[in-house]
Write a protein that holds these residues in place. Structure first.
Motif, PDB file in Angstrom:
ATOM      1  N   VAL A 197       0.822  -1.192   0.000  1.00 46.76           N
ATOM      2  CA  VAL A 197       0.000   0.000   0.000  1.00 46.76           C
ATOM      3  C   VAL A 197       0.864   1.253   0.000  1.00 46.76           C
ATOM      4  N   ARG A 198       0.435   2.289  -0.722  1.00 43.94           N
ATOM      5  CA  ARG A 198       1.169   3.546  -0.743  1.00 43.94           C
ATOM      6  C   ARG A 198       1.095   4.208   0.618  1.00 43.94           C
ATOM      7  N   PRO A 199       2.150   4.958   1.031  1.00 43.94           N
ATOM      8  CA  PRO A 199       2.152   5.569   2.363  1.00 43.94           C
ATOM      9  C   PRO A 199       0.936   6.434   2.630  1.00 43.94           C
ATOM     10  N   GLU A 200       0.475   7.171   1.613  1.00 47.92           N
ATOM     11  CA  GLU A 200      -0.651   8.069   1.843  1.00 47.92           C
ATOM     12  C   GLU A 200      -1.964   7.311   2.054  1.00 47.92           C
ATOM     13  N   ARG A 201      -1.980   6.030   1.693  1.00 49.68           N
ATOM     14  CA  ARG A 201      -3.179   5.216   1.895  1.00 49.68           C
ATOM     15  C   ARG A 201      -3.087   4.391   3.173  1.00 49.68           C
ATOM     16  N   GLY A 202      -1.946   4.478   3.871  1.00 50.28           N
ATOM     17  CA  GLY A 202      -1.731   3.635   5.039  1.00 50.28           C
ATOM     18  C   GLY A 202      -2.744   3.857   6.133  1.00 50.28           C
ATOM     19  N   ALA A 203      -3.090   5.113   6.419  1.00 45.14           N
ATOM     20  CA  ALA A 203      -4.031   5.407   7.502  1.00 45.14           C
ATOM     21  C   ALA A 203      -5.415   4.835   7.188  1.00 45.14           C
ATOM     22  N   ILE A 204      -5.840   4.924   5.919  1.00 45.78           N
ATOM     23  CA  ILE A 204      -7.145   4.384   5.532  1.00 45.78           C
ATOM     24  C   ILE A 204      -7.152   2.868   5.703  1.00 45.78           C
ATOM     25  N   LEU A 205      -6.074   2.215   5.279  1.00 45.48           N
ATOM     26  CA  LEU A 205      -5.983   0.765   5.399  1.00 45.48           C
ATOM     27  C   LEU A 205      -6.005   0.343   6.865  1.00 45.48           C
ATOM     28  N   LEU A 206      -5.203   1.012   7.699  1.00 48.12           N
ATOM     29  CA  LEU A 206      -5.149   0.650   9.115  1.00 48.12           C
ATOM     30  C   LEU A 206      -6.493   0.884   9.796  1.00 48.12           C
ATOM     31  N   GLY A 207      -7.177   1.968   9.445  1.00 44.64           N
ATOM     32  CA  GLY A 207      -8.494   2.223  10.021  1.00 44.64           C
ATOM     33  C   GLY A 207      -9.504   1.165   9.628  1.00 44.64           C
ATOM     34  N   THR A 208      -9.470   0.748   8.353  1.00 39.45           N
ATOM     35  CA  THR A 208     -10.378  -0.300   7.888  1.00 39.45           C
ATOM     36  C   THR A 208     -10.098  -1.616   8.583  1.00 39.45           C
ATOM     37  N   LEU A 209      -8.814  -1.969   8.721  1.00 43.18           N
ATOM     38  CA  LEU A 209      -8.451  -3.204   9.408  1.00 43.18           C
ATOM     39  C   LEU A 209      -8.878  -3.169  10.869  1.00 43.18           C
ATOM     40  N   ALA A 210      -8.756  -1.998  11.511  1.00 48.04           N
ATOM     41  CA  ALA A 210      -9.187  -1.876  12.910  1.00 48.04           C
ATOM     42  C   ALA A 210     -10.674  -2.193  13.042  1.00 48.04           C
ATOM     43  N   ALA A 211     -11.501  -1.657  12.123  1.00 50.94           N
ATOM     44  CA  ALA A 211     -12.942  -1.933  12.168  1.00 50.94           C
ATOM     45  C   ALA A 211     -13.231  -3.409  11.924  1.00 50.94           C
ATOM     46  N   LEU A 212     -12.525  -4.022  10.966  1.00 55.58           N
ATOM     47  CA  LEU A 212     -12.764  -5.423  10.640  1.00 55.58           C
ATOM     48  C   LEU A 212     -12.391  -6.348  11.792  1.00 55.58           C
ATOM     49  N   TYR A 213     -11.244  -6.087  12.418  1.00 57.20           N
ATOM     50  CA  TYR A 213     -10.832  -6.967  13.516  1.00 57.20           C
ATOM     51  C   TYR A 213     -11.686  -6.740  14.762  1.00 57.20           C
ATOM     52  N   PHE A 214     -12.203  -5.535  14.939  1.00 60.95           N
ATOM     53  CA  PHE A 214     -13.166  -5.312  16.015  1.00 60.95           C
ATOM     54  C   PHE A 214     -14.391  -6.197  15.809  1.00 60.95           C
ATOM     55  N   LEU A 215     -14.909  -6.223  14.593  1.00 65.68           N
ATOM     56  CA  LEU A 215     -16.092  -7.023  14.290  1.00 65.68           C
ATOM     57  C   LEU A 215     -15.833  -8.508  14.531  1.00 65.68           C
ATOM     58  N   GLN A 216     -14.601  -8.964  14.301  1.00 66.46           N
ATOM     59  CA  GLN A 216     -14.271 -10.364  14.551  1.00 66.46           C
ATOM     60  C   GLN A 216     -14.114 -10.657  16.034  1.00 66.46           C
ATOM     61  N   GLY A 217     -13.841  -9.645  16.834  1.00 61.76           N
ATOM     62  CA  GLY A 217     -13.713  -9.866  18.264  1.00 61.76           C
ATOM     63  C   GLY A 217     -15.037 -10.053  18.965  1.00 61.76           C
ATOM     64  N   LEU A 218     -16.131  -9.587  18.350  1.00 61.65           N
ATOM     65  CA  LEU A 218     -17.438  -9.690  19.000  1.00 61.65           C
ATOM     66  C   LEU A 218     -17.853 -11.140  19.274  1.00 61.65           C
ATOM     67  N   PRO A 219     -17.851 -12.037  18.285  1.00 65.49           N
ATOM     68  CA  PRO A 219     -18.242 -13.422  18.595  1.00 65.49           C
ATOM     69  C   PRO A 219     -17.245 -14.122  19.503  1.00 65.49           C
ATOM     70  N   ALA A 220     -15.967 -13.792  19.370  1.00 65.80           N
ATOM     71  CA  ALA A 220     -14.958 -14.415  20.229  1.00 65.80           C
ATOM     72  C   ALA A 220     -15.161 -14.026  21.687  1.00 65.80           C
ATOM     73  N   GLY A 221     -15.574 -12.781  21.926  1.00 62.12           N
ATOM     74  CA  GLY A 221     -15.821 -12.336  23.292  1.00 62.12           C
ATOM     75  C   GLY A 221     -17.002 -13.046  23.914  1.00 62.12           C
ATOM     76  N   LEU A 222     -18.033 -13.294  23.116  1.00 65.84           N
ATOM     77  CA  LEU A 222     -19.178 -14.036  23.624  1.00 65.84           C
ATOM     78  C   LEU A 222     -18.755 -15.403  24.132  1.00 65.84           C
ATOM     79  N   LEU A 223     -17.925 -16.097  23.358  1.00 67.65           N
ATOM     80  CA  LEU A 223     -17.535 -17.460  23.695  1.00 67.65           C
ATOM     81  C   LEU A 223     -16.484 -17.492  24.802  1.00 67.65           C
ATOM     82  N   ALA A 224     -15.503 -16.582  24.737  1.00 69.79           N
ATOM     83  CA  ALA A 224     -14.390 -16.643  25.678  1.00 69.79           C
ATOM     84  C   ALA A 224     -14.711 -16.035  27.029  1.00 69.79           C
ATOM     85  N   ASP A 225     -15.521 -14.995  27.055  1.00 67.86           N
ATOM     86  CA  ASP A 225     -15.741 -14.254  28.293  1.00 67.86           C
ATOM     87  C   ASP A 225     -17.163 -14.381  28.830  1.00 67.86           C
ATOM     88  N   ALA A 226     -18.152 -14.078  28.002  1.00 73.52           N
ATOM     89  CA  ALA A 226     -19.518 -14.013  28.508  1.00 73.52           C
ATOM     90  C   ALA A 226     -20.086 -15.394  28.823  1.00 73.52           C
TER      91      ALA A 226
END
Length: 411
Positions: A3-32
């Motif tokens: 990825v080009r440097p100027e696109r890095g922040a957009i990529l990292l922000g998108t990945l942060a949202a995606l991995y957050f969404l993947q943590g939701l079901p894992a939290g149900l099983l591991a913690d709740a």
């Protein structure tokens, strides 16, 4: 192409949202589920067996080549997979919200496990696409910070579905909390929808088939240094998974309320986020091997603190929880960065998924017997055994050289 440097922040922000969404079901099983299940009267053995719902995270490498292949060469190839899987996750959350807590943790517990199995299947498939996107678009220098974003996003998802569910269950009830999680998921899909994924122009692998499938994975492991790496990968998180499954039941048996457990979970998770950030930044200057050994030993030592708490000194509970989460953040980032280093061009999603399926396999098997261990040895003995398992595997790192540190990188 990185990825080009100027696109890095957009990529990292998108990945942060995606991995957050993947943590939701894992939290149900591991913690709740362990905490709410124990409070509802489920045995430790049943709580341990609930880990079977995480089986798709171990088996996902079987269908990973199809995620890499179907839609390949088109823009938004992996994004389409992500959106489809997220739709399934949301439907499961709606289904869980239709029943009350007493049903799901009583007569409906087998149905709850089935719902969690479906939810984890969709989330694991989404993870294949997300990891492929991350490995392809993150340059070598960005992999440390990129994996910090991955772990931070995932842990924040765990906090919302685990810690906040426990607190919210006491305050506003089971159904409103699940609906709140659903609304948050919809909100976080906005940056994903806006992200433009370029087409993958690398040559496609050979046409799939039984022979191709076996050769594909055998070729991955035949490269120099992969034997020792397999030992490290499979065993690196076994002590952590084995020990942490019984933390919530231990606190419930001490008389902690769900709100108190949720508060401990939230604050310790915030410390884990700091560990993940520090882990990613440290890999800019720290060697891969040094990070794996040092952070892995810290992870094992954390369960000695839990042993002290279980042996009759409750003042150790908060330090143990904070240190364990901090060490987990450090060690997880180090492990994920090396996994990316071993991925071959054009097969990023499958190669990363193959590795990401192996370490939950050993940890998951250990989780299934964790309840029996706590019953047989007591919580103190169980946590001591978890520390020993974690420290033992780290010794394999003394015989391993990271690919980038010995100029033995392979395409």
């Amino acid at each position: 192409t990185p990825v080009r440097p100027e696109r890095g922040a957009i990529l990292l922000g998108t990945l942060a949202a995606l991995y957050f969404l993947q943590g939701l079901p894992a939290g149900l099983l591991a913690d709740a589920v362990p905490s709410l299940g124990r409070e509802s009267g489920l045995s430790r053995e049943w709580i341990g067996l609930a880990g079977l719902a995480a089986l798709p995270w171990v088996l996902k490498f079987f269908w990973a080549p199809w995620v890499d292949r179907l839609g390949r060469g088109r823009p938004d190839h992996r994004k389409c997979w992500i959106l489809g899987c997220q739709a399934v996750v949301m439907l499961v959350l709606v289904a869980l919200a239709l029943g009350d807590r007493a049903f799901w943790f009583g007569a409906g517990f087998p149905l709850l496990l089935l719902a969690l199995l479906v939810l984890n299947s969709a989330s694991a498939t989404q993870d294949i696409a997300t990891d492929g996107l991350a490995v392809r678009r993150l340059s070598h220098d960005l992999r440390g910070p990129g994996n910090s974003v991955q772990v931070v996003g995932y842990k924040v998802g765990l906090m919302f579905s685990g810690g906040l569910l426990l607190i919210g269950n006491d305050w506003i009830g089971w159904r409103p909390v699940l609906l709140l999680m659903l609304a948050l998921s919809l909100l976080l899909l906005i940056p994903v929808l806006r992200f433009a994924e370029p087409a993958d122009t690398t040559p496609a692998p050979a046409r799939p088939g039984a022979g191709w499938w076996s050769r594909y994975f055998l070729d991955f492991w035949r490269r120099p240094g992969l034997g020792v790496w397999a030992v490290l990968l499979i065993g690196y998180k076994i002590g952590d998974g084995f020990g942490s499954r019984m933390i919530k039941p231990f606190l419930v048996d001490l008389g902690w309320s769900q709100t108190a457990i949720g508060q401990l979970d939230l604050i310790s998770s915030l410390v884990g986020l700091a560990g993940a950030v520090l882990g990613g930044l440290s890999l800019v200057w720290l060697s891969r091997c040094g990070a794996l050994i040092g952070f892995g030993l810290l992870q094992a030592l954390a369960f000695l603190a839990w042993m002290a708490a279980a042996r009759g000194d409750p003042s150790w509970i908060w330090p143990a929880a904070l240190f364990e989460q901090f060490a987990d953040g450090l060690s997880t980032v180090a492990l994920f960065v090396v996994m990316m280093d071993y991925c071959r061009p054009g097969r990023e999603g499958t190669d990363y998924t193959l590795q990401a399926s192996l370490f939950p396999l050993a940890a998951g098997l250990a989780t299934l017997v964790s309840g029996h261990s706590a019953t047989a040895f007591g919580y103190g003995g169980h946590f001591l055994l978890a520390a020993a398992l974690g420290g033992l595997v780290i010794m394999a790192a003394l015989f391993w050289t990271a690919p980038g540190e010995a100029d033995t990188r392979h395409d």
